[in-house]
Design a protein around this motif. Structure first.
Motif, PDB file in Angstrom:
ATOM      1  N   GLU A  62      30.783  42.230  53.781  1.00 51.68           N
ATOM      2  CA  GLU A  62      30.139  41.838  52.874  1.00 51.68           C
ATOM      3  C   GLU A  62      28.673  41.065  53.241  1.00 51.68           C
ATOM      4  O   GLU A  62      27.638  41.504  52.646  1.00 51.68           O
ATOM      5  CB  GLU A  62      30.841  41.105  51.823  1.00 51.68           C
ATOM      6  N   ALA A  65      26.358  43.401  54.937  1.00 55.88           N
ATOM      7  CA  ALA A  65      25.783  44.224  53.880  1.00 55.88           C
ATOM      8  C   ALA A  65      24.698  43.483  53.376  1.00 55.88           C
ATOM      9  O   ALA A  65      23.656  44.053  53.143  1.00 55.88           O
ATOM     10  CB  ALA A  65      26.753  44.881  53.218  1.00 55.88           C
ATOM     11  N   ARG A  66      25.048  42.442  52.831  1.00 50.66           N
ATOM     12  CA  ARG A  66      24.091  41.641  52.100  1.00 50.66           C
ATOM     13  C   ARG A  66      22.840  41.028  52.772  1.00 50.66           C
ATOM     14  O   ARG A  66      21.692  41.183  52.428  1.00 50.66           O
ATOM     15  CB  ARG A  66      24.917  40.293  51.465  1.00 50.66           C
ATOM     16  N   LYS A  68      21.485  42.861  55.460  1.00 50.08           N
ATOM     17  CA  LYS A  68      20.928  43.963  55.896  1.00 50.08           C
ATOM     18  C   LYS A  68      19.985  44.286  54.359  1.00 50.08           C
ATOM     19  O   LYS A  68      18.756  44.870  54.379  1.00 50.08           O
ATOM     20  CB  LYS A  68      21.815  45.220  55.950  1.00 50.08           C
ATOM     21  N   ALA A  69      20.716  44.311  53.279  1.00 46.51           N
ATOM     22  CA  ALA A  69      19.842  44.833  51.881  1.00 46.51           C
ATOM     23  C   ALA A  69      18.914  43.604  51.715  1.00 46.51           C
ATOM     24  O   ALA A  69      17.831  44.220  51.340  1.00 46.51           O
ATOM     25  CB  ALA A  69      21.123  44.504  50.901  1.00 46.51           C
ATOM     26  N   TYR A  70      19.139  42.505  52.097  1.00 45.23           N
ATOM     27  CA  TYR A  70      17.879  41.379  51.847  1.00 45.23           C
ATOM     28  C   TYR A  70      16.836  41.845  52.839  1.00 45.23           C
ATOM     29  O   TYR A  70      15.582  41.666  52.398  1.00 45.23           O
ATOM     30  CB  TYR A  70      18.298  40.189  52.185  1.00 45.23           C
ATOM     31  N   ARG A  71      16.878  41.950  54.168  1.00 47.86           N
ATOM     32  CA  ARG A  71      15.834  42.365  55.029  1.00 47.86           C
ATOM     33  C   ARG A  71      15.219  43.707  54.669  1.00 47.86           C
ATOM     34  O   ARG A  71      14.073  43.860  54.869  1.00 47.86           O
ATOM     35  CB  ARG A  71      16.573  42.676  56.647  1.00 47.86           C
ATOM     36  N   GLU A  72      15.871  44.695  54.243  1.00 51.60           N
ATOM     37  CA  GLU A  72      15.167  45.874  53.890  1.00 51.60           C
ATOM     38  C   GLU A  72      14.397  45.771  52.484  1.00 51.60           C
ATOM     39  O   GLU A  72      13.253  46.143  52.551  1.00 51.60           O
ATOM     40  CB  GLU A  72      16.472  46.950  53.277  1.00 51.60           C
ATOM     41  N   SER A  73      14.873  45.035  51.604  1.00 51.55           N
ATOM     42  CA  SER A  73      13.882  44.712  50.355  1.00 51.55           C
ATOM     43  C   SER A  73      12.953  43.591  50.601  1.00 51.55           C
ATOM     44  O   SER A  73      12.018  43.565  49.870  1.00 51.55           O
ATOM     45  CB  SER A  73      15.023  43.996  49.385  1.00 51.55           C
ATOM     46  N   ARG A  75      10.974  43.414  53.646  1.00 55.46           N
ATOM     47  CA  ARG A  75      10.544  43.580  54.870  1.00 55.46           C
ATOM     48  C   ARG A  75       9.218  42.856  55.209  1.00 55.46           C
ATOM     49  O   ARG A  75       9.079  42.437  56.340  1.00 55.46           O
ATOM     50  CB  ARG A  75      10.284  45.112  55.050  1.00 55.46           C
TER      51      ARG A  75
END
Length: 104
Positions: A62, A65-66, A68-73, A75
């Motif tokens: 978890e 995933a959190r 990764k989502a933060y880094r993608e959103s 960037r």
């Protein structure tokens, strides 16, 4: 009449051995053997340990995933933060890179 279980010499030998064992560090094999013995003696703890490990793995996934989502959103924000750090600490970063090239 009550007889002693161990002779005084044997008790002294056991004390010396206990002191030697207490002074020596535990190896990975020692920990694995201890885990096996505890599993045999206390089978109810096995289920608790497995449940705890499964919960740890779920939490780890978890969080990954959190992150990764933060880094993608974020960037651009992350790139700006890294750039600001690099500029503020440029001498240290370059020295670290030179040292890494020498050893690598």
């Amino acid at each position: 009449m009550k007889t002693a279980l161990f002779k005084p010499e044997e008790l002294e030998e056991l004390r010396r051995y206990d002191a030697m064992v207490d002074a020596s560090p535990m190896t990975h094999e020692d920990w694995k053997a201890l885990e096996l013995v505890e599993d045999l003696l206390f089978p109810e703890r096995v289920a608790v340990r497995k449940a705890n490990h499964a919960r740890y793995l779920r939490r780890k996934e978890e969080l990954a995933a959190r992150g990764k989502a933060y880094r993608e959103s974020n960037r651009e924000r992350e790139a700006a933060r890294k750039r600001a750090y690099y500029l503020a600490n440029r001498e240290q970063v370059l020295a670290s890179q030179r040292a890494r090239r020498k050893t690598g």
